[in-house]
Motif scaffolding. Structure first.
Motif, PDB file in Angstrom:
ATOM      1  N   ASP A 111       0.864  -1.168   0.000  1.00 47.86           N
ATOM      2  CA  ASP A 111       0.000   0.000   0.000  1.00 47.86           C
ATOM      3  C   ASP A 111       0.910   1.230   0.000  1.00 47.86           C
ATOM      4  O   ASP A 111       1.760   1.371   0.866  1.00 47.86           O
ATOM      5  CB  ASP A 111      -0.873  -0.031   1.254  1.00 47.86           C
ATOM      6  CG  ASP A 111      -1.868   1.099   1.313  1.00 47.86           C
ATOM      7  OD1 ASP A 111      -1.916   1.917   0.372  1.00 47.86           O
ATOM      8  OD2 ASP A 111      -2.603   1.172   2.311  1.00 47.86           O
ATOM      9  N   THR A 113       0.281   4.288   0.592  1.00 48.19           N
ATOM     10  CA  THR A 113      -0.205   5.409   1.378  1.00 48.19           C
ATOM     11  C   THR A 113       0.948   5.931   2.223  1.00 48.19           C
ATOM     12  O   THR A 113       1.616   5.179   2.912  1.00 48.19           O
ATOM     13  CB  THR A 113      -1.367   4.979   2.289  1.00 48.19           C
ATOM     14  OG1 THR A 113      -2.365   4.350   1.485  1.00 48.19           O
ATOM     15  CG2 THR A 113      -1.967   6.170   3.011  1.00 48.19           C
ATOM     16  N   GLN A 115      -0.160  10.839   5.121  1.00 45.75           N
ATOM     17  CA  GLN A 115      -1.581  10.646   4.819  1.00 45.75           C
ATOM     18  C   GLN A 115      -2.245   9.771   5.879  1.00 45.75           C
ATOM     19  O   GLN A 115      -3.378  10.035   6.283  1.00 45.75           O
ATOM     20  CB  GLN A 115      -1.766  10.027   3.433  1.00 45.75           C
ATOM     21  CG  GLN A 115      -3.219   9.937   3.006  1.00 45.75           C
ATOM     22  CD  GLN A 115      -3.887  11.295   2.951  1.00 45.75           C
ATOM     23  OE1 GLN A 115      -3.394  12.202   2.281  1.00 45.75           O
ATOM     24  NE2 GLN A 115      -4.993  11.464   3.647  1.00 45.75           N
ATOM     25  N   ASP A 169      -5.413  10.878   8.126  1.00 51.23           N
ATOM     26  CA  ASP A 169      -6.656  10.103   8.154  1.00 51.23           C
ATOM     27  C   ASP A 169      -7.010   9.661   9.571  1.00 51.23           C
ATOM     28  O   ASP A 169      -8.173   9.711   9.980  1.00 51.23           O
ATOM     29  CB  ASP A 169      -6.546   8.880   7.237  1.00 51.23           C
ATOM     30  CG  ASP A 169      -6.465   9.244   5.764  1.00 51.23           C
ATOM     31  OD1 ASP A 169      -6.752  10.411   5.402  1.00 51.23           O
ATOM     32  OD2 ASP A 169      -6.093   8.357   4.964  1.00 51.23           O
TER      33      ASP A 169
END
Length: 86
Positions: free
Chosen positions: A15, A17, A21, A25
């Motif tokens: 992933d 991400t 981020q 989140d």
């Protein structure tokens, strides 16, 4: 039959991400649930106990994908970038 004399390559899809981020989140999820996000994230970093992070919006799973020292590194890097220490 497989040639055992050569190195085999194994690629795992990860992933992509970013830590930044993920923190954003998780911060948003904690805020939406009415928690103090700074206190909760600090509690998680200090103790390693994932129950400091809500499971709402998959926040707990996301933050556990990142090593705690990486979280501290990202926060310190962003703090230094935003300050006048340069």
């Amino acid at each position: 039959m497989q040639d055992l004399g050569n190195t085999q390559f194994f690629k795992v899809e990860t992933d992509n991400t970013s830590v930044k981020q993920i923190l954003a989140d998780v911060y948003a999820a904690l805020t939406e649930k009415g928690y103090n996000p700074v206190n909760q994230i600090v509690g998680y970093i200090m103790s390693g106990d994932p129950t400091y992070i809500t499971s709402y919006k998959n926040a707990r799973s996301m933050i556990m994908k990142v090593e705690r020292d990486e979280l501290v590194e990202e926060m310190l890097t962003e703090y230094i970038k935003s300050s006048h220490w340069k």
